[in-house]
Design a protein around this motif. Structure first.
Motif, PDB file in Angstrom:
ATOM      1  N   SER A   1      13.201  -1.503   9.311  1.00 29.90           N
ATOM      2  CA  SER A   1      12.941  -2.676  10.063  1.00 29.90           C
ATOM      3  C   SER A   1      14.194  -2.490  10.965  1.00 29.90           C
ATOM      4  CB  SER A   1      12.212  -3.311  10.087  1.00 29.90           C
ATOM      5  OG  SER A   1      12.000  -3.645   9.013  1.00 29.90           O
TER       6      SER A   1
ATOM      7  N   ASN B   1       2.207  -4.894   3.024  1.00 31.54           N
ATOM      8  CA  ASN B   1       0.614  -5.426   4.008  1.00 31.54           C
ATOM      9  C   ASN B   1       0.603  -4.550   4.747  1.00 31.54           C
ATOM     10  OD1 ASN B   1       1.371  -7.791   2.819  1.00 31.54           O
ATOM     11  ND2 ASN B   1       2.940  -7.827   3.138  1.00 31.54           N
ATOM     12  N   GLY B   2       0.033  -3.196   4.299  1.00 27.28           N
ATOM     13  CA  GLY B   2       0.126  -2.356   5.143  1.00 27.28           C
ATOM     14  C   GLY B   2      -0.735  -2.412   6.304  1.00 27.28           C
ATOM     15  N   MET B   3      -0.568  -2.042   7.513  1.00 25.43           N
ATOM     16  CA  MET B   3      -2.502  -1.583   8.406  1.00 25.43           C
ATOM     17  C   MET B   3      -3.036  -0.472   8.274  1.00 25.43           C
ATOM     18  SD  MET B   3      -1.739  -4.495  10.170  1.00 25.43           S
ATOM     19  CE  MET B   3      -2.789  -4.360  11.031  1.00 25.43           C
TER      20      MET B   3
ATOM     21  N   ASN C   1       4.459  -1.004   8.419  1.00 23.52           N
ATOM     22  CA  ASN C   1       5.068  -1.883   9.157  1.00 23.52           C
ATOM     23  C   ASN C   1       6.417  -2.237   8.974  1.00 23.52           C
ATOM     24  OD1 ASN C   1       3.712  -4.133   9.511  1.00 23.52           O
ATOM     25  ND2 ASN C   1       2.294  -4.933   8.224  1.00 23.52           N
ATOM     26  N   THR C   2       6.980  -3.794   8.468  1.00 24.27           N
ATOM     27  CA  THR C   2       8.210  -3.646   9.012  1.00 24.27           C
ATOM     28  C   THR C   2       8.241  -3.761   7.598  1.00 24.27           C
ATOM     29  OG1 THR C   2       7.176  -5.921   8.796  1.00 24.27           O
ATOM     30  CG2 THR C   2       7.879  -5.152  11.358  1.00 24.27           C
TER      31      THR C   2
ATOM     32  N   GLY D   1       6.990  -1.649  13.326  1.00 26.55           N
ATOM     33  CA  GLY D   1       5.858  -2.890  13.225  1.00 26.55           C
ATOM     34  C   GLY D   1       4.598  -2.724  12.704  1.00 26.55           C
ATOM     35  N   PRO D   2       3.466  -3.545  13.258  1.00 24.40           N
ATOM     36  CA  PRO D   2       1.985  -3.566  12.583  1.00 24.40           C
ATOM     37  C   PRO D   2       1.325  -2.825  13.745  1.00 24.40           C
ATOM     38  CG  PRO D   2       2.772  -5.919  12.901  1.00 24.40           C
ATOM     39  CD  PRO D   2       3.832  -5.439  12.925  1.00 24.40           C
TER      40      PRO D   2
ATOM     41  N   SER E   1       4.731   0.338   2.614  1.00 30.55           N
ATOM     42  CA  SER E   1       4.382  -1.282   2.906  1.00 30.55           C
ATOM     43  C   SER E   1       3.040  -1.911   2.127  1.00 30.55           C
ATOM     44  CB  SER E   1       4.036  -1.408   4.916  1.00 30.55           C
ATOM     45  OG  SER E   1       3.433  -3.018   5.078  1.00 30.55           O
TER      46      SER E   1
ATOM     47  N   GLN F   1      -1.753   3.371   9.186  1.00 27.55           N
ATOM     48  CA  GLN F   1      -0.604   3.651   8.844  1.00 27.55           C
ATOM     49  C   GLN F   1      -0.831   4.209   7.200  1.00 27.55           C
ATOM     50  OE1 GLN F   1       1.645  -0.882   9.077  1.00 27.55           O
ATOM     51  NE2 GLN F   1       2.292   0.193  10.963  1.00 27.55           N
TER      52      GLN F   1
END
Length: 314
Positions: free
Chosen positions: A116, A153-155, A87-88, A81-82, A151, A158
Protein backbone atom coordinates in the motif's frame (compact mmCIF):
# COMPACT_ATOMS: atom_id res chain seq x y z
CA UNK A 1 -18.80 -29.09 -15.82
CA UNK A 2 -19.53 -27.34 -12.51
CA UNK A 3 -18.75 -23.64 -12.31
CA UNK A 4 -16.13 -22.64 -9.76
CA UNK A 5 -17.25 -19.84 -7.46
CA UNK A 6 -14.45 -17.76 -5.91
CA UNK A 7 -15.12 -16.65 -2.35
CA UNK A 8 -12.60 -13.82 -2.51
CA UNK A 9 -12.07 -10.75 -4.64
CA UNK A 10 -10.19 -11.15 -7.93
CA UNK A 11 -8.33 -8.74 -10.17
CA UNK A 12 -11.10 -7.58 -12.52
CA UNK A 13 -11.83 -4.86 -15.08
CA UNK A 14 -12.38 -2.22 -12.41
CA UNK A 15 -9.06 -3.05 -10.73
CA UNK A 16 -7.35 -3.11 -14.12
CA UNK A 17 -8.60 0.36 -14.95
CA UNK A 18 -7.50 1.76 -11.59
CA UNK A 19 -4.10 0.04 -11.66
CA UNK A 20 -3.32 1.41 -15.15
CA UNK A 21 -0.99 -1.29 -16.48
CA UNK A 22 1.33 -0.81 -19.46
CA UNK A 23 4.04 -3.07 -20.86
CA UNK A 24 7.06 -2.70 -23.11
CA UNK A 25 8.12 -6.29 -23.71
CA UNK A 26 9.73 -8.35 -26.44
CA UNK A 27 10.74 -11.96 -27.01
CA UNK A 28 14.33 -12.78 -27.87
CA UNK A 29 16.89 -15.56 -28.03
CA UNK A 30 20.50 -15.52 -26.95
CA UNK A 31 23.47 -16.39 -29.17
CA UNK A 32 26.51 -18.27 -27.86
CA UNK A 33 28.41 -14.98 -27.47
CA UNK A 34 25.64 -13.66 -25.18
CA UNK A 35 24.12 -11.25 -27.69
CA UNK A 36 20.34 -10.93 -27.82
CA UNK A 37 18.43 -11.41 -31.06
CA UNK A 38 14.87 -10.10 -31.12
CA UNK A 39 12.22 -12.54 -32.29
CA UNK A 40 9.40 -11.53 -34.62
CA UNK A 41 5.89 -11.89 -33.22
CA UNK A 42 3.05 -12.77 -35.60
CA UNK A 43 -0.51 -13.16 -34.36
CA UNK A 44 -2.78 -15.78 -35.82
CA UNK A 45 -6.54 -15.32 -36.07
CA UNK A 46 -6.96 -16.71 -32.54
CA UNK A 47 -4.43 -14.16 -31.21
CA UNK A 48 -1.82 -16.84 -30.67
CA UNK A 49 1.71 -15.46 -30.96
CA UNK A 50 4.05 -17.23 -33.37
CA UNK A 51 7.74 -16.55 -32.69
CA UNK A 52 10.33 -16.55 -35.49
CA UNK A 53 13.46 -14.78 -36.69
CA UNK A 54 14.32 -13.40 -40.10
CA UNK A 55 16.70 -16.12 -41.38
CA UNK A 56 15.19 -19.09 -39.50
CA UNK A 57 18.43 -19.66 -37.58
CA UNK A 58 16.61 -19.83 -34.25
CA UNK A 59 15.95 -23.31 -32.89
CA UNK A 60 13.97 -22.96 -29.67
CA UNK A 61 14.92 -26.48 -28.53
CA UNK A 62 18.62 -25.66 -28.73
CA UNK A 63 18.70 -21.97 -27.85
CA UNK A 64 15.57 -21.42 -25.76
CA UNK A 65 13.94 -18.01 -25.68
CA UNK A 66 13.42 -15.13 -23.28
CA UNK A 67 11.08 -12.26 -22.42
CA UNK A 68 12.59 -8.86 -21.74
CA UNK A 69 11.39 -5.33 -21.07
CA UNK A 70 9.35 -3.61 -18.39
CA UNK A 71 5.96 -3.56 -16.71
CA UNK A 72 4.60 -0.23 -15.44
CA UNK A 73 1.93 -0.01 -12.74
CA UNK A 74 0.39 3.44 -12.76
CA UNK A 75 -1.36 3.28 -9.38
CA UNK A 76 -0.38 0.20 -7.29
CA UNK A 77 -2.07 1.60 -4.17
CA UNK A 78 -5.46 1.22 -5.88
CA UNK A 79 -5.30 -2.52 -5.09
CA UNK A 80 -5.17 -1.96 -1.32
CA UNK A 81 -7.92 -1.13 1.14
CA UNK A 82 -10.94 -2.66 2.91
CA UNK A 83 -13.01 -2.65 -0.31
CA UNK A 84 -10.14 -3.46 -2.70
CA UNK A 85 -8.24 -6.57 -3.74
CA UNK A 86 -6.46 -6.89 -0.36
CA UNK A 87 -6.30 -4.87 2.86
CA UNK A 88 -3.66 -2.20 3.43
CA UNK A 89 -1.28 -4.34 5.53
CA UNK A 90 -1.13 -7.18 3.00
CA UNK A 91 1.55 -7.67 0.33
CA UNK A 92 0.98 -8.55 -3.29
CA UNK A 93 3.44 -10.21 -5.62
CA UNK A 94 3.86 -9.87 -9.36
CA UNK A 95 5.13 -12.95 -11.12
CA UNK A 96 5.85 -14.44 -14.52
CA UNK A 97 3.92 -17.67 -15.05
CA UNK A 98 4.14 -20.23 -17.86
CA UNK A 99 2.06 -23.28 -18.63
CA UNK A 100 2.44 -25.82 -21.42
CA UNK A 101 0.15 -28.84 -21.38
CA UNK A 102 1.87 -30.31 -24.44
CA UNK A 103 5.28 -30.32 -22.76
CA UNK A 104 3.91 -30.92 -19.23
CA UNK A 105 5.66 -27.83 -17.87
CA UNK A 106 4.49 -25.18 -15.44
CA UNK A 107 6.36 -22.56 -13.47
CA UNK A 108 6.21 -19.19 -11.76
CA UNK A 109 9.03 -16.69 -11.33
CA UNK A 110 8.44 -13.90 -8.74
CA UNK A 111 9.53 -10.53 -10.12
CA UNK A 112 8.25 -7.83 -7.73
CA UNK A 113 6.44 -7.06 -4.47
CA UNK A 114 3.94 -4.24 -4.08
CA UNK A 115 2.37 -2.81 -0.92
CA UNK A 116 0.00 0.00 0.00
CA UNK A 117 3.06 2.27 0.25
CA UNK A 118 4.42 1.52 -3.23
CA UNK A 119 4.79 4.71 -5.24
CA UNK A 120 2.82 5.39 -8.40
CA UNK A 121 4.25 4.73 -11.86
CA UNK A 122 6.29 1.81 -10.61
CA UNK A 123 8.50 0.42 -13.40
CA UNK A 124 9.31 -3.27 -12.96
CA UNK A 125 12.15 -4.60 -15.15
CA UNK A 126 11.58 -8.06 -16.61
CA UNK A 127 14.21 -10.35 -18.12
CA UNK A 128 13.61 -14.07 -17.93
CA UNK A 129 15.00 -16.86 -20.10
CA UNK A 130 12.82 -19.93 -20.39
CA UNK A 131 14.51 -23.32 -20.00
CA UNK A 132 15.63 -24.82 -23.30
CA UNK A 133 14.77 -28.44 -24.15
CA UNK A 134 11.69 -28.12 -21.92
CA UNK A 135 8.98 -26.22 -23.79
CA UNK A 136 7.36 -26.97 -27.13
CA UNK A 137 4.02 -26.53 -28.88
CA UNK A 138 1.74 -23.95 -27.29
CA UNK A 139 2.84 -22.14 -24.14
CA UNK A 140 0.68 -19.76 -22.10
CA UNK A 141 2.88 -17.03 -20.65
CA UNK A 142 1.35 -14.48 -18.31
CA UNK A 143 2.17 -11.74 -15.84
CA UNK A 144 0.13 -12.46 -12.72
CA UNK A 145 -0.70 -10.76 -9.44
CA UNK A 146 -0.87 -13.01 -6.38
CA UNK A 147 -1.19 -12.75 -2.59
CA UNK A 148 2.30 -12.75 -1.15
CA UNK A 149 1.49 -11.94 2.47
CA UNK A 150 -2.03 -12.08 3.91
CA UNK A 151 -3.49 -9.23 5.91
CA UNK A 152 -3.80 -9.52 9.69
CA UNK A 153 -7.14 -7.73 9.34
CA UNK A 154 -8.38 -9.13 6.06
CA UNK A 155 -12.00 -8.68 5.08
CA UNK A 156 -14.24 -11.65 4.45
CA UNK A 157 -14.20 -11.09 0.69
CA UNK A 158 -10.39 -10.95 0.47
CA UNK A 159 -7.98 -13.86 -0.10
CA UNK A 160 -6.15 -15.11 2.98
CA UNK A 161 -3.90 -17.89 1.64
CA UNK A 162 -0.42 -16.80 0.55
CA UNK A 163 0.32 -17.80 -3.03
CA UNK A 164 -3.28 -17.40 -4.21
CA UNK A 165 -3.31 -16.12 -7.79
CA UNK A 166 -5.71 -13.17 -7.99
CA UNK A 167 -5.53 -12.36 -11.69
CA UNK A 168 -3.54 -11.77 -14.89
CA UNK A 169 -2.02 -8.44 -15.89
CA UNK A 170 -0.99 -9.61 -19.37
CA UNK A 171 -1.06 -12.90 -21.28
CA UNK A 172 0.45 -14.42 -24.41
CA UNK A 173 -0.34 -17.77 -26.00
CA UNK A 174 2.96 -18.52 -27.72
CA UNK A 175 3.38 -21.11 -30.48
CA UNK A 176 6.92 -22.48 -30.71
CA UNK A 177 6.61 -25.03 -33.50
CA UNK A 178 4.67 -23.15 -36.16
CA UNK A 179 1.56 -25.24 -35.63
CA UNK A 180 -0.81 -22.28 -35.54
CA UNK A 181 -3.26 -21.34 -38.25
CA UNK A 182 -1.35 -18.17 -39.08
CA UNK A 183 -3.32 -15.00 -39.62
CA UNK A 184 -1.30 -11.81 -40.13
CA UNK A 185 -2.60 -9.43 -37.46
CA UNK A 186 -0.08 -6.64 -36.88
CA UNK A 187 -0.23 -4.47 -33.76
CA UNK A 188 0.50 -0.80 -34.52
CA UNK A 189 0.42 2.43 -32.52
CA UNK A 190 -1.20 5.03 -34.79
CA UNK A 191 -3.15 7.73 -32.86
CA UNK A 192 -4.60 9.23 -36.06
CA UNK A 193 -5.98 5.95 -37.45
CA UNK A 194 -9.05 3.79 -36.70
CA UNK A 195 -9.21 0.70 -34.50
CA UNK A 196 -8.33 -1.61 -37.39
CA UNK A 197 -7.62 -1.50 -41.11
CA UNK A 198 -6.57 -3.97 -43.82
CA UNK A 199 -3.66 -3.75 -46.27
CA UNK A 200 -3.78 -5.93 -49.42
CA UNK A 201 -0.59 -6.04 -51.51
CA UNK A 202 -0.83 -9.40 -53.28
CA UNK A 203 -0.68 -9.90 -57.06
CA UNK A 204 -0.65 -13.72 -57.35
CA UNK A 205 -2.55 -15.38 -54.45
CA UNK A 206 -1.74 -18.88 -55.74
CA UNK A 207 1.98 -18.31 -55.14
CA UNK A 208 2.51 -15.46 -52.69
CA UNK A 209 2.64 -16.50 -49.01
CA UNK A 210 -0.08 -15.63 -46.55
CA UNK A 211 1.92 -13.19 -44.44
CA UNK A 212 1.98 -9.52 -43.56
CA UNK A 213 4.03 -8.57 -46.63
CA UNK A 214 1.07 -9.35 -48.89
CA UNK A 215 -1.98 -9.33 -46.59
CA UNK A 216 -2.13 -7.69 -43.19
CA UNK A 217 -4.79 -6.73 -40.70
CA UNK A 218 -3.62 -3.83 -38.54
CA UNK A 219 -4.99 -3.54 -35.01
CA UNK A 220 -4.37 -0.10 -33.55
CA UNK A 221 -3.00 -0.06 -29.99
CA UNK A 222 -3.56 3.71 -29.77
CA UNK A 223 -7.33 3.32 -30.07
CA UNK A 224 -9.41 3.37 -26.88
CA UNK A 225 -11.15 0.12 -27.83
CA UNK A 226 -7.93 -1.83 -28.49
CA UNK A 227 -7.82 -3.62 -25.13
CA UNK A 228 -11.39 -4.84 -25.51
CA UNK A 229 -10.60 -6.51 -28.85
CA UNK A 230 -7.12 -7.76 -27.99
CA UNK A 231 -8.14 -9.29 -24.68
CA UNK A 232 -11.94 -9.76 -24.74
CA UNK A 233 -13.35 -10.48 -21.28
CA UNK A 234 -17.02 -9.50 -21.24
CA UNK A 235 -19.78 -10.57 -23.64
CA UNK A 236 -19.70 -7.10 -25.19
CA UNK A 237 -15.94 -7.41 -25.72
CA UNK A 238 -16.51 -10.76 -27.44
CA UNK A 239 -19.08 -9.21 -29.77
CA UNK A 240 -16.61 -6.45 -30.68
CA UNK A 241 -13.88 -9.05 -31.27
CA UNK A 242 -16.14 -11.10 -33.57
CA UNK A 243 -17.13 -7.99 -35.54
CA UNK A 244 -13.50 -6.93 -35.96
CA UNK A 245 -12.33 -10.35 -37.10
CA UNK A 246 -15.35 -11.11 -39.30
CA UNK A 247 -15.19 -7.70 -41.01
CA UNK A 248 -11.46 -8.01 -41.69
CA UNK A 249 -11.80 -11.55 -43.05
CA UNK A 250 -14.77 -10.48 -45.16
CA UNK A 251 -12.74 -7.70 -46.79
CA UNK A 252 -9.88 -10.09 -47.60
CA UNK A 253 -12.14 -12.84 -48.93
CA UNK A 254 -14.27 -10.40 -50.94
CA UNK A 255 -11.12 -9.10 -52.59
CA UNK A 256 -10.07 -12.65 -53.50
CA UNK A 257 -13.57 -13.55 -54.74
CA UNK A 258 -13.19 -10.78 -57.33
CA UNK A 259 -9.80 -12.01 -58.60
CA UNK A 260 -9.37 -14.32 -61.68
CA UNK A 261 -7.85 -17.11 -59.55
CA UNK A 262 -10.89 -17.48 -57.30
CA UNK A 263 -12.10 -20.77 -58.79
CA UNK A 264 -8.65 -22.32 -58.33
CA UNK A 265 -8.64 -21.14 -54.71
CA UNK A 266 -12.06 -22.67 -54.06
CA UNK A 267 -10.96 -25.98 -55.57
CA UNK A 268 -7.51 -25.91 -53.95
CA UNK A 269 -5.95 -26.19 -57.39
CA UNK A 270 -2.51 -24.79 -58.34
CA UNK A 271 -2.04 -23.36 -54.82
CA UNK A 272 1.52 -23.48 -53.53
CA UNK A 273 2.24 -24.56 -49.95
CA UNK A 274 1.61 -21.69 -47.53
CA UNK A 275 0.16 -19.46 -50.22
CA UNK A 276 -2.77 -17.09 -49.78
CA UNK A 277 -4.87 -19.38 -51.95
CA UNK A 278 -4.05 -22.48 -49.92
CA UNK A 279 -4.92 -20.79 -46.62
CA UNK A 280 -8.23 -19.51 -48.00
CA UNK A 281 -9.04 -22.97 -49.36
CA UNK A 282 -8.36 -24.32 -45.86
CA UNK A 283 -10.77 -21.78 -44.36
CA UNK A 284 -13.44 -22.82 -46.88
CA UNK A 285 -13.12 -26.58 -46.47
CA UNK A 286 -12.31 -26.82 -42.77
CA UNK A 287 -14.37 -24.03 -41.24
CA UNK A 288 -17.38 -24.47 -43.57
CA UNK A 289 -17.66 -20.81 -44.50
CA UNK A 290 -20.19 -20.21 -47.28
CA UNK A 291 -18.34 -18.35 -50.05
CA UNK A 292 -21.10 -18.40 -52.67
CA UNK A 293 -22.12 -14.75 -52.20
CA UNK A 294 -20.94 -11.81 -50.08
CA UNK A 295 -24.16 -11.99 -48.05
CA UNK A 296 -23.78 -15.71 -47.29
CA UNK A 297 -20.12 -15.18 -46.46
CA UNK A 298 -20.94 -12.42 -43.95
CA UNK A 299 -23.56 -14.60 -42.27
CA UNK A 300 -21.46 -17.78 -42.09
CA UNK A 301 -18.37 -15.92 -40.86
CA UNK A 302 -20.17 -14.39 -37.91
CA UNK A 303 -22.08 -17.56 -37.09
CA UNK A 304 -18.87 -19.61 -37.00
CA UNK A 305 -16.87 -17.06 -34.99
CA UNK A 306 -19.67 -16.43 -32.50
CA UNK A 307 -20.12 -20.18 -31.94
CA UNK A 308 -16.42 -20.72 -31.31
CA UNK A 309 -16.11 -17.70 -29.01
CA UNK A 310 -19.02 -18.95 -26.88
CA UNK A 311 -17.56 -22.46 -26.70
CA UNK A 312 -14.08 -21.19 -25.79
CA UNK A 313 -12.61 -22.25 -29.14
CA UNK A 314 -11.42 -18.71 -29.79
Amino acid sequence: MANKVNMYRLYDEEAEELLDVSTELLFYFQEEDGSKQILNQTLDYEFKTLLSNENDSWDYMEKGFGLSGSLTLGCPTSLFGPTRLVNTDAELGVGLQWLSKQSSQRGVEPIATITSKTQNNLVIPIDYYFPKDKLFGEVIISLIVYLKKASNNGMREQAQVSGTILGELEEWLVILDGSGSTFPIVIVNEPDKPLWFVDLNYTDPLIEPFDKEYIAVYLNKAHDAFKFVYNPKTKLDQVLYVEFLASALHLILQSLMDCPDWQDIQDGRNCEEGSIGQVMHYFKTTLNWDLDTPEKLAMSLRKDLETRVKSGGL
